[in-house]
Scaffold this motif. Structure first.
Motif, PDB file in Angstrom:
ATOM      1  N   TYR A  79     138.088   6.080  37.377  1.00 43.85           N
ATOM      2  CA  TYR A  79     137.166   6.339  38.475  1.00 43.85           C
ATOM      3  C   TYR A  79     137.538   5.595  39.752  1.00 43.85           C
ATOM      4  O   TYR A  79     137.575   6.179  40.828  1.00 43.85           O
ATOM      5  N   GLU A  80     137.805   4.306  39.636  1.00 37.79           N
ATOM      6  CA  GLU A  80     138.022   3.502  40.832  1.00 37.79           C
ATOM      7  C   GLU A  80     138.787   2.243  40.446  1.00 37.79           C
ATOM      8  O   GLU A  80     138.596   1.700  39.356  1.00 37.79           O
ATOM      9  N   TYR A  81     139.658   1.772  41.348  1.00 32.44           N
ATOM     10  CA  TYR A  81     140.338   0.508  41.093  1.00 32.44           C
ATOM     11  C   TYR A  81     140.560  -0.250  42.380  1.00 32.44           C
ATOM     12  O   TYR A  81     140.535   0.306  43.472  1.00 32.44           O
ATOM     13  N   GLU A 111     128.299   6.686  31.732  1.00 37.50           N
ATOM     14  CA  GLU A 111     128.504   5.346  31.216  1.00 37.50           C
ATOM     15  C   GLU A 111     129.784   4.765  31.810  1.00 37.50           C
ATOM     16  O   GLU A 111     130.854   5.358  31.679  1.00 37.50           O
ATOM     17  N   TYR A 112     129.672   3.614  32.477  1.00 39.26           N
ATOM     18  CA  TYR A 112     130.791   2.970  33.170  1.00 39.26           C
ATOM     19  C   TYR A 112     131.214   1.695  32.454  1.00 39.26           C
ATOM     20  O   TYR A 112     130.382   1.016  31.845  1.00 39.26           O
ATOM     21  N   LEU A 113     132.491   1.370  32.600  1.00 38.85           N
ATOM     22  CA  LEU A 113     133.056   0.141  32.037  1.00 38.85           C
ATOM     23  C   LEU A 113     133.961  -0.467  33.103  1.00 38.85           C
ATOM     24  O   LEU A 113     134.766   0.247  33.715  1.00 38.85           O
ATOM     25  N   VAL A 114     133.825  -1.778  33.349  1.00 37.03           N
ATOM     26  CA  VAL A 114     134.649  -2.460  34.343  1.00 37.03           C
ATOM     27  C   VAL A 114     135.510  -3.502  33.629  1.00 37.03           C
ATOM     28  O   VAL A 114     135.002  -4.346  32.898  1.00 37.03           O
ATOM     29  N   ILE A 136     134.825   5.795  33.735  1.00 32.94           N
ATOM     30  CA  ILE A 136     133.661   6.462  33.163  1.00 32.94           C
ATOM     31  C   ILE A 136     134.020   6.765  31.718  1.00 32.94           C
ATOM     32  O   ILE A 136     135.028   7.418  31.436  1.00 32.94           O
ATOM     33  N   LEU A 137     133.223   6.235  30.804  1.00 26.47           N
ATOM     34  CA  LEU A 137     133.474   6.444  29.374  1.00 26.47           C
ATOM     35  C   LEU A 137     132.892   7.752  28.884  1.00 26.47           C
ATOM     36  O   LEU A 137     133.462   8.424  28.040  1.00 26.47           O
TER      37      LEU A 137
END
Length: 147
Positions: A79-81, A111-114, A136-137
């Protein structure tokens, strides 16, 4: 702690790595061909340098070592970095990558994971790249049916 299971099982506080490796000219060259970075600096004409975005492969390296169960029941969406580079990384450098899950949350049914990662020189511990990756999981399926 979900380390040892699947990527989709990771949770806040899980630590991935460290994993040590030597940066190879083949990996840099092939990655750069794939993402169309044709500059001589990346292709091995003279001293070959790692492009900062190659750290995406380190994320996969950490996942492979920490989560041998694979990705999980759903595909991740990158998604984003954000990538901070403090020093050039050259082919042949001995590196150590580690990471930690700092956030896991649901927003608008997704559901997001960082993952916060650090790439260091294995011999000196010098920080060369800091990387934050948000994926995004899973997301809820909208069938279009009225309730």
């Amino acid at each position: 702690m979900a380390v040892g299971k699947m990527v989709t099982d990771l949770d806040v506080g899980d630590v991935l790595g460290p994993v040590e490796y030597t940066l190879s000219p083949f990996v840099v060259r092939e990655y750069c061909h794939a993402v169309e970075l044709h500059n001589d600096l990346f292709q091995g004409v003279g001293e070959q340098v790692m492009p900062p975005t190659l750290i995406h492969l380190d994320k996969l390296r950490l996942y492979r070592h920490a989560c041998p169960g694979g990705t999980g029941p759903t595909a991740r969406i990158h998604y984003e970095y954000d990538c901070e580079v403090f020093s050039e990384v050259h082919v042949g450098d001995r590196l150590s990558v580690s990471g930690a899950i700092t956030e896991r949350y649901t927003k608008r049914g997704r559901e997001y994971l960082v993952l916060e990662m650090e790439l260091k020189r294995a011999d000196s511990g010098e920080l060369v790249i800091r990387y934050t990756d948000r994926v995004i999981l899973a997301y809820s399926e909208n069938t279009g049916k009225a309730a």
